[in-house]
Design an enzyme around this catalytic site. Structure first.
Site, short mmCIF file in Angstrom:
data_model
loop_
_atom_site.label_atom_id
_atom_site.label_comp_id
_atom_site.label_asym_id
_atom_site.label_seq_id
_atom_site.Cartn_x
_atom_site.Cartn_y
_atom_site.Cartn_z
N GLN A 83 48.06 33.24 61.69
CA GLN A 83 49.31 33.42 62.44
C GLN A 83 50.40 33.94 61.51
OE1 GLN A 83 50.74 30.12 64.70
NE2 GLN A 83 52.78 30.97 64.97
N GLU A 101 56.97 28.57 56.04
CA GLU A 101 57.09 28.47 54.58
C GLU A 101 55.79 27.99 53.93
OE1 GLU A 101 60.00 26.66 51.11
OE2 GLU A 101 60.72 26.93 53.15
N ARG A 138 54.45 20.93 65.36
CA ARG A 138 53.22 20.74 64.58
C ARG A 138 53.18 19.36 63.92
NH1 ARG A 138 54.31 26.27 63.34
NH2 ARG A 138 52.66 27.61 64.13
#
Length: 307
Positions: A83, A101, A138
């Site tokens: 992704q 990041e 997430r």
């Protein structure tokens, strides 16, 4: 290992003008640092030089597990970036990371020089919101990082808690529970951040008003591996003791006040006076007299006519 999937469809959780809108808002780039690729969504996806990307100043995450980064790096070497990251073009050839990041850091470890990225337009608030939402969805952020991010959104962008709740998909109570964590002593916040205790442990400790007592109890939690229920029981016990102490202090204060009042009334009337009162300050004053002359003197003192 971090699994990534594409999803740039509109209709995702709204942030400002909508996260879906932000993720479908392409930014055209035609400089030498970008190699256009076929768009796989309404937003364009490009390969950008990693050296041209600076980290997100609004990144809510403050801690990255180095072992997990290394695992992700090994996966990237084998499978590549599944992704793309999301960036904002600050100036031609210079990009600010919005989200991804961990993928960026792992790509550097893997020796990549370029990385697939969506180029978006976003203001400061949207950058913080997007980075926050991605990590929350997430479940990568710890409770303190979430609390600090919520605090930034409230303080820097003048949001109300209801508005913040709408943006991050949480109700006001949940938002407030996170914000309350920031009232804990630094050592306890650090323990939450480092996963030494859970948010449940921390929420139980919040109910203690005294920081010194919080730290003493926290030390026991660590040394004796207390469960959340054990802390809650201890907090209730301390609260009950505190309530009794307060009640005792109030009763002593009331006794002192009654004694002082009784002494002053006896001096004023020149006779014995009884003053009684309960915890609600309801009671009576008794002024006994032994003769009509004494009654007349008392009535004269309180200026009552005897017609």
């Amino acid at each position: 290992m971090e699994a990534k999937t594409f999803n740039t469809k509109k209709g995702m959780t709204g942030l400002g003008r909508g996260l879906g809108a932000l993720l479908s808002d392409s930014g055209s780039t035609d400089n030498e640092n970008v190699i256009p690729r076929k768009a796989e969504s309404p937003g364009s996806m490009n390969e950008i030089l990693i050296s041209s990307i600076v980290t997100n100043p609004y990144q809510p995450r403050t801690h990255f597990d180095q072992e997990a980064l290394q695992e992700l790096s090994e996966s990237i070497k084998i499978l590549g970036i599944i992704q793309p990251i999301t960036v904002k073009e600050e100036t031609p050839g210079r990009y600010i990371l919005i989200s991804g990041e961990r993928r960026l850091q792992a790509s550097k470890l893997a020796g990549l020089t370029k990385i697939p990225a969506y180029v978006r337009t976003a203001d400061d608030q949207q950058m913080l919101e997007m980075a926050l939402i991605e990590n929350i969805q997430r479940e990568n952020l710890n409770a303190i990082e979430i609390a600090l991010s919520y605090h930034r959104l409230l303080s820097e962008f003048q949001l109300k808690q209801e508005e913040l709740g709408d943006r991050v998909g949480k109700n006001r109570t949940t938002v407030n529970n996170y914000l309350r964590l920031l009232k804990l002593p630094d050592v306890i916040q650090a323990a939450v951040r480092d996963n030494e205790i859970t948010m449940g442990h921390a929420r139980a400790l919040i109910n203690i008003d005294n920081n010194e007592t919080q730290i003493k109890l926290f030390t026991k939690v660590i040394e004796e591996s207390w469960s959340v229920r054990k802390i809650e029981e201890e907090v209730r016990r301390l609260a009950a003791i505190g309530a009794e102490e307060v009640k005792g202090k109030n009763q002593n204060t009331l006794k002192q006040e009654i004694s002082s009042l009784q002494f002053r009334l006896q001096g004023y009337f020149g006779t014995k006076v009884q003053v009684k009162a309960d915890d609600n300050h309801k009671g009576e004053i008794k002024i006994p007299f032994a003769s009509k002359d004494e009654l007349d003197r008392i009535l004269g003192a309180i200026k009552v006519n005897q017609d």
